[in-house]
Scaffold this motif. Structure first.
Motif, short mmCIF file in Angstrom:
data_model
loop_
_atom_site.label_atom_id
_atom_site.label_comp_id
_atom_site.label_asym_id
_atom_site.label_seq_id
_atom_site.Cartn_x
_atom_site.Cartn_y
_atom_site.Cartn_z
N MET A 133 0.82 -1.21 0.00
CA MET A 133 0.00 0.00 0.00
C MET A 133 0.85 1.26 0.00
N PHE A 159 0.07 3.75 -2.95
CA PHE A 159 -0.58 5.00 -2.57
C PHE A 159 0.37 5.85 -1.73
N ILE A 201 -2.42 5.92 3.91
CA ILE A 201 -3.33 4.85 3.49
C ILE A 201 -2.77 3.49 3.89
N ARG A 244 -2.89 0.48 -9.66
CA ARG A 244 -3.67 0.79 -8.46
C ARG A 244 -4.93 -0.05 -8.33
N TYR A 301 -8.03 2.71 1.18
CA TYR A 301 -7.84 3.68 0.10
C TYR A 301 -9.11 4.48 -0.16
N ARG A 302 -10.22 3.81 -0.38
CA ARG A 302 -11.47 4.50 -0.69
C ARG A 302 -11.97 5.32 0.49
#
Length: 398
Positions: A13, A17, A21, A180, A221-222
């Protein structure tokens, strides 16, 4: 293995990102009930929780380098081979690796590259070895409702709802993203295979619950970049979900609830399909797990009282009782059950333990093996003022 899985999640991750995150992803993974249950038991699912995220990390490293046979391709292939050996035939893992390249349009050319062919070759070798050793695919009995109950127990209801929501959101642009989309691409096949085959894995194996690790990555992430919700509301919802999942993990580590859902756990009672749904709500988590440590202490004291030269062995009325007593007694010689082959114990005396309060003597099958019997102890194991087990301990003299 749990530490290795957490480190792989962090590195993956962080590479995809950013550190914030990645930190949230590690936190969510570590409060998952499935992750915590797998971390305290060495089962195929424990190995999968370490191997599959590591394979995903190796794929990310391989995609960052132009070399067609970079070492990361070989490392990812080794992880896939390990997955086949740990939980054969690992169809879900191979499908997940394929989806990493098939889902984003920009990565589909890798399906014909040497690196991907190396992974397919390693997986094929593992499957051939599995088949050669006598393995065979058993088509599972798909049971949707019990498996949804299982997911609620292993992922917590709130986190499961959030997993579904972020998966729906991520599906809209998955084909337009490149690397991603890796957590989403890994999530879909693994979750589908677990939905199909999950209830057929035996406790304490978490089965294919490794998909929840990638769902946690997607949620981290979201949950950070999603618009339309204020930062305060995001933090509040995320905190509530994490706290509830952590409490559920702590509860499951102390109880026996997952074994009593009516699914095919080896320690569960034999139930018919019609009782699966109702048994989820009527299961008593304290009856099956609580009091085993105290029960083992009683058996240990009886063993010390009867045996002075260490020649006695412990025997239980059924194999479920034998497994639990063996775990908490911690002896080098395993606790046997009546169903086991006792020929090598010929001439030795035994401690016989039963949880049947109506038993007046050991079963008929044992009477021919021993000269005489005597009751050493009758005990009621209590928890919170409630009786959870009644034990009778017999000395079987030879």
């Amino acid at each position: 293995l749990a530490l290795a899985a957490s480190l792989a999640v962090w590195r993956l991750m962080r590479s995809l990102f950013d550190a914030q995150i990645a930190g949230w992803a590690v936190v969510i993974v570590n409060v998952l009930p499935a992750f915590n249950l797998a971390a305290v038991t060495l089962t195929p699912a424990t190995v999968m929780l370490a191997l599959v995220p590591t394979a995903a990390l190796c794929l990310r490293v391989a995609l960052l380098h132009a070399h067609p046979l970079h070492w990361a391709w070989w490392a990812a292939a080794a992880c896939v081979l390990g997955a086949v050996l740990a939980q054969p035939p690992a169809f879900g893992v191979m499908l997940a690796v394929t989806m990493v390249f098939a889902l984003p349009e920009r990565l589909r050319h890798h399906l014909h590259a040497n690196g991907f062919l190396v992974i397919v070759g390693f997986w094929s070798v593992g499957v051939v070895c599995w088949l050669w050793s006598g393995g065979h695919w058993v088509w599972p009995e798909w049971r949707l409702i019990p498996n949804l109950f299982r997911w609620n127990v292993l992922a917590s209801p709130l986190l499961l709802v959030l997993f579904v929501l972020v998966t729906r959101i991520a599906g809209d642009r998955a084909t337009l993203m490149s690397q991603r989309s890796l957590p989403f691409a890994m999530l879909l096949p693994l979750a589908a295979m677990d939905l199909l085959y999950g209830p057929n894995h035996r406790w304490p194996d978490m089965g294919g619950a490794v998909w929840m690790v990638f769902a946690a990555m997607l949620l981290a992430y979201r949950g950070t970049v999603l618009g339309g919700i204020s930062s305060e509301e995001k933090i509040s919802l995320r905190t509530i979900a994490i706290v509830l999942a952590a409490l559920q993990s702590a509860f499951l580590l102390q109880t026996d609830l997952p074994r009593t859902l009516g699914l095919k756990w080896p320690f569960s009672r034999h139930t018919v399909a019609s009782s699966d749904d109702t048994h989820f709500f009527t299961a008593d988590p304290s009856k099956a797990m609580r009091g085993w440590r105290e029960s083992a202490k009683l058996v240990s004291a009886a063993l010390q009282q009867a045996s002075h030269d260490g020649s006695w062995f412990v025997m239980a009325s059924d194999w479920r009782l034998a497994v639990e007593l063996d775990h908490y007694l911690g002896q080098t010689e395993p606790v046997k059950s009546v169903e086991d082959d006792l020929s090598r114990f010929k001439g030795r005396s035994a401690i016989f333990v039963t949880d049947d309060p109506a038993a007046l003597a050991p079963p008929e099958a044992l009477k021919a093996r021993f000269e005489r019997f005597e009751v050493l102890s009758v005990a009621r194991v209590m928890h919170a003022g409630n009786e959870v087990r009644w034990l009778k301990i017999f000395a079987c003299h030879n």
